[in-house]
Structures are given as structure tokens and as C-alpha cells.
Motif scaffolding. Structure first.
Motif, PDB file in Angstrom:
ATOM      1  N   GLU A 158       0.840  -1.202   0.000  1.00 21.06           N
ATOM      2  CA  GLU A 158       0.000   0.000   0.000  1.00 21.06           C
ATOM      3  C   GLU A 158       0.872   1.248   0.000  1.00 21.06           C
ATOM      4  O   GLU A 158       1.834   1.342   0.749  1.00 21.06           O
ATOM      5  N   SER A 159       0.534   2.195  -0.855  1.00 24.72           N
ATOM      6  CA  SER A 159       1.280   3.446  -0.905  1.00 24.72           C
ATOM      7  C   SER A 159       0.449   4.508  -1.614  1.00 24.72           C
ATOM      8  O   SER A 159      -0.217   4.225  -2.618  1.00 24.72           O
ATOM      9  N   GLU A 160       0.481   5.716  -1.079  1.00 25.02           N
ATOM     10  CA  GLU A 160      -0.248   6.824  -1.689  1.00 25.02           C
ATOM     11  C   GLU A 160       0.359   7.218  -3.037  1.00 25.02           C
ATOM     12  O   GLU A 160      -0.324   7.796  -3.882  1.00 25.02           O
ATOM     13  N   ASN A 161       1.633   6.926  -3.230  1.00 20.53           N
ATOM     14  CA  ASN A 161       2.321   7.343  -4.457  1.00 20.53           C
ATOM     15  C   ASN A 161       2.393   6.249  -5.521  1.00 20.53           C
ATOM     16  O   ASN A 161       3.053   6.426  -6.555  1.00 20.53           O
ATOM     17  N   ALA A 162       1.748   5.122  -5.277  1.00 27.00           N
ATOM     18  CA  ALA A 162       1.794   4.027  -6.243  1.00 27.00           C
ATOM     19  C   ALA A 162       1.093   4.407  -7.542  1.00 27.00           C
ATOM     20  O   ALA A 162       0.151   5.209  -7.545  1.00 27.00           O
ATOM     21  N   LEU A 163       1.559   3.838  -8.648  1.00 28.85           N
ATOM     22  CA  LEU A 163       0.929   4.089  -9.950  1.00 28.85           C
ATOM     23  C   LEU A 163      -0.412   3.362 -10.014  1.00 28.85           C
ATOM     24  O   LEU A 163      -0.522   2.210  -9.612  1.00 28.85           O
ATOM     25  N   LEU A 164      -1.403   4.056 -10.538  1.00 34.00           N
ATOM     26  CA  LEU A 164      -2.744   3.472 -10.601  1.00 34.00           C
ATOM     27  C   LEU A 164      -3.350   3.658 -11.990  1.00 34.00           C
ATOM     28  O   LEU A 164      -3.031   4.616 -12.698  1.00 34.00           O
ATOM     29  N   LEU A 195      -4.782   4.541 -15.289  1.00 33.23           N
ATOM     30  CA  LEU A 195      -4.257   5.102 -16.527  1.00 33.23           C
ATOM     31  C   LEU A 195      -2.774   5.456 -16.430  1.00 33.23           C
ATOM     32  O   LEU A 195      -2.068   5.439 -17.434  1.00 33.23           O
ATOM     33  N   GLN A 196      -2.314   5.780 -15.227  1.00 30.08           N
ATOM     34  CA  GLN A 196      -0.885   6.058 -15.038  1.00 30.08           C
ATOM     35  C   GLN A 196      -0.060   4.839 -15.437  1.00 30.08           C
ATOM     36  O   GLN A 196       0.945   4.947 -16.131  1.00 30.08           O
ATOM     37  N   ARG A 197      -0.507   3.677 -14.983  1.00 32.72           N
ATOM     38  CA  ARG A 197       0.191   2.434 -15.300  1.00 32.72           C
ATOM     39  C   ARG A 197       0.206   2.193 -16.808  1.00 32.72           C
ATOM     40  O   ARG A 197       1.245   1.861 -17.378  1.00 32.72           O
ATOM     41  N   VAL A 198      -0.929   2.341 -17.423  1.00 30.18           N
ATOM     42  CA  VAL A 198      -1.044   2.099 -18.858  1.00 30.18           C
ATOM     43  C   VAL A 198      -0.155   3.055 -19.639  1.00 30.18           C
ATOM     44  O   VAL A 198       0.583   2.646 -20.546  1.00 30.18           O
ATOM     45  N   ARG A 199      -0.222   4.337 -19.282  1.00 29.12           N
ATOM     46  CA  ARG A 199       0.539   5.360 -20.006  1.00 29.12           C
ATOM     47  C   ARG A 199       2.043   5.138 -19.881  1.00 29.12           C
ATOM     48  O   ARG A 199       2.782   5.249 -20.866  1.00 29.12           O
ATOM     49  N   LEU A 200       2.517   4.819 -18.681  1.00 26.52           N
ATOM     50  CA  LEU A 200       3.953   4.662 -18.460  1.00 26.52           C
ATOM     51  C   LEU A 200       4.475   3.310 -18.959  1.00 26.52           C
ATOM     52  O   LEU A 200       5.641   3.192 -19.330  1.00 26.52           O
ATOM     53  N   ALA A 201       3.613   2.308 -18.961  1.00 22.92           N
ATOM     54  CA  ALA A 201       4.023   0.989 -19.449  1.00 22.92           C
ATOM     55  C   ALA A 201       4.025   0.922 -20.972  1.00 22.92           C
ATOM     56  O   ALA A 201       4.715   0.071 -21.559  1.00 22.92           O
ATOM     57  N   PHE A 202       3.295   1.821 -21.620  1.00 29.49           N
ATOM     58  CA  PHE A 202       3.144   1.763 -23.073  1.00 29.49           C
ATOM     59  C   PHE A 202       4.482   1.810 -23.823  1.00 29.49           C
ATOM     60  O   PHE A 202       4.692   1.027 -24.766  1.00 29.49           O
ATOM     61  N   PRO A 203       5.431   2.700 -23.463  1.00 29.35           N
ATOM     62  CA  PRO A 203       6.717   2.719 -24.186  1.00 29.35           C
ATOM     63  C   PRO A 203       7.467   1.390 -24.084  1.00 29.35           C
ATOM     64  O   PRO A 203       8.136   0.986 -25.036  1.00 29.35           O
ATOM     65  N   ILE A 204       7.365   0.721 -22.938  1.00 29.37           N
ATOM     66  CA  ILE A 204       8.029  -0.569 -22.773  1.00 29.37           C
ATOM     67  C   ILE A 204       7.389  -1.601 -23.693  1.00 29.37           C
ATOM     68  O   ILE A 204       8.078  -2.365 -24.384  1.00 29.37           O
ATOM     69  N   ILE A 205       6.061  -1.632 -23.714  1.00 29.53           N
ATOM     70  CA  ILE A 205       5.336  -2.565 -24.581  1.00 29.53           C
ATOM     71  C   ILE A 205       5.662  -2.276 -26.045  1.00 29.53           C
ATOM     72  O   ILE A 205       5.880  -3.188 -26.846  1.00 29.53           O
ATOM     73  N   LEU A 206       5.708  -0.986 -26.382  1.00 24.48           N
ATOM     74  CA  LEU A 206       6.000  -0.579 -27.761  1.00 24.48           C
ATOM     75  C   LEU A 206       7.408  -1.026 -28.170  1.00 24.48           C
ATOM     76  O   LEU A 206       7.615  -1.516 -29.294  1.00 24.48           O
ATOM     77  N   ALA A 207       8.370  -0.878 -27.269  1.00 20.53           N
ATOM     78  CA  ALA A 207       9.749  -1.271 -27.572  1.00 20.53           C
ATOM     79  C   ALA A 207       9.853  -2.774 -27.789  1.00 20.53           C
ATOM     80  O   ALA A 207      10.483  -3.233 -28.751  1.00 20.53           O
TER      81      ALA A 207
END
Length: 220
Positions: free
Chosen positions: A101-107, A109-121
Motif C-alpha cells: 500500500e502506498s499513496e504514491n503508487a501508480l494506478l 491510466l498512469q500504469r497504462v501510459r507509463l508501461a506503453f513505451p516498454i510494450i512498444l519497444a
């Protein structure tokens, strides 16, 4: 003893990297297996027994197996399988080394947006290599998928560990992708200048950052 393990790690790293330019085969033969042996020894000495991760230890042992197998072209598939399994255990290790548990964890759309470049690569590499992979298409697709998933799980530690631990592990995961991408392009598509040096330097730094990043995770 911790310093001895790190000194051995540095010496083995230098031996492998120097051999890539000089062609001195015995330095490569001795140095390459010692990379993960010394890093594993460093981890065991630096980490309290109660905090040691079996998943991380297995990931390092499997990486060692992959290193040894890839020293012979005839065992390429075996090396691929060993590193595939190593990435699975790295994923487990990442999940062990994060707060639930963390207030600063990615949730969301944040996860999707930041993971997208990795998936794209990862997807882009497979698309580029697909026409020349032949019978290795399925194994390479599976490997690329698990490798991308490993990097994504490193990303998802954001906000669930210390800043230093996050960036070291995530940086290591990205470097692992870069190292494997250079290897794949060099092997299947076209020769890359100084490929051996680039592959091993990024790989060595990747393993070091991942292991030390997890060591720096604040245990409760």
C-alpha cells in the motif's frame, strides 16, 4: 568479504569487456561465469539472512546458467530458456521488494501510459525481427513478452519502495532490454559494431543495478 566479492565482480567485468576488444578467449571463458557468481556472493554477504529473497537468488543462478550456455552457439535455445526463467523470478523478486500500500503508487491510466513505451519497444523489436526469425519466431516472441513484463513490473514498484531502489531496479530492467535487443539485432538482423562490448556492458550494469536496487529496498 563484501569488498572481496565486489572486487571479484569488477575484475570479471573488466576481463570480459577487455576480451571483447582483444580477442583473448581465456579471459572471456573465465570472466563471464564469474560475473554472476561474484554478484550472487555480494548479495548473500550484503543481505541479512532473514531478508534474502529465494526468487532473486534463483534469478541470479539462472542468469549464470544462461551466461554459460550462451558461450556456445549450439546451446542458444538453452540460454534463452534459462534467461526466460530468470526474468520470471526477477518479477517475483520485484513483487517481494515493494510495499503493498502506498499513496504514491501508480494506478489505472498512469500504469497504462507509463508501461506503453516498454510494450512498444518490445513489440517493435519482434515486428522488425519477425521476418528473419524462422523457426525461432515463437520462442523469441515468448521471451520478448516476458522480458517486457519484467521491465513493467520494475516500473510498477514506483512509489512502493525508496526512490533509490526504484530507479536502480528500473534502470537495470531497461538496460536488460537494451542488452537483449542489441543481441537479437546482431544475431538475427545485421551485425552491430562492437556488439559484444555493448551487449556485455549493458548486461553487467543491468544485473548490478537490479541486485543493488533490491538490496536498497527498505525492509520493515
Amino acid at each position: 568479504m563484501k569488498k572481496i566479492a565486489l572486487i571479484l565482480f569488477i575484475i570479471s567485468d573488466l576481463a570480459v569487456l577487455v576480451s571483447e576488444f582483444t580477442g583473448i578467449s581465456w579471459m572471456y571463458t573465465i570472466g563471464k561465469p564469474l560475473i554472476m557468481i561474484s554478484l550472487l556472493l555480494h548479495y548473500l554477504l550484503a543481505c541479512e539472512p532473514i531478508n534474502r529473497s529465494r526468487a532473486l537468488i534463483l534469478a541470479m543462478v539462472l542468469s549464470l546458467a544462461g551466461d554459460v550456455l550462451l558461450m556456445n552457439e549450439a546451446y542458444f535455445i538453452g540460454g534463452l530458456v534459462a534467461f526466460l526463467a530468470a526474468h520470471v523470478f526477477y518479477i517475483f523478486a520485484y513483487r517481494q521488494h515493494r510495499r503493498e500500500e502506498s499513496e504514491n503508487a501508480l494506478l489505472g491510466l498512469q500504469r497504462v501510459r507509463l508501461a506503453f513505451p516498454i510494450i512498444l519497444a518490445g513489440t517493435g523489436l519482434v515486428v522488425v525481427l519477425y521476418p528473419v526469425l524462422g523457426d525461432l519466431r515463437l520462442p523469441v516472441i515468448i521471451y520478448a513478452s516476458v522480458l517486457s513484463l519484467m521491465a513493467i513490473n520494475a516500473l510498477f514498484r514506483h512509489g512502493r519502495t525508496s526512490t533509490g531502489s526504484f530507479w536502480m531496479v528500473f534502470g537495470g530492467a531497461v538496460l536488460f532490454m537494451i542488452s537483449d535487443s542489441i543481441l537479437a539485432v546482431n544475431k538475427f538482423l545485421e551485425p552491430v559494431q562492437h556488439a559484444g562490448f555493448l551487449i556485455m556492458s549493458t548486461y553487467i550494469l543491468a544485473q548490478y543495478l537490479i541486485v543493488n536496487g533490491l538490496l536498497n529496498h527498505p525492509h520493515e
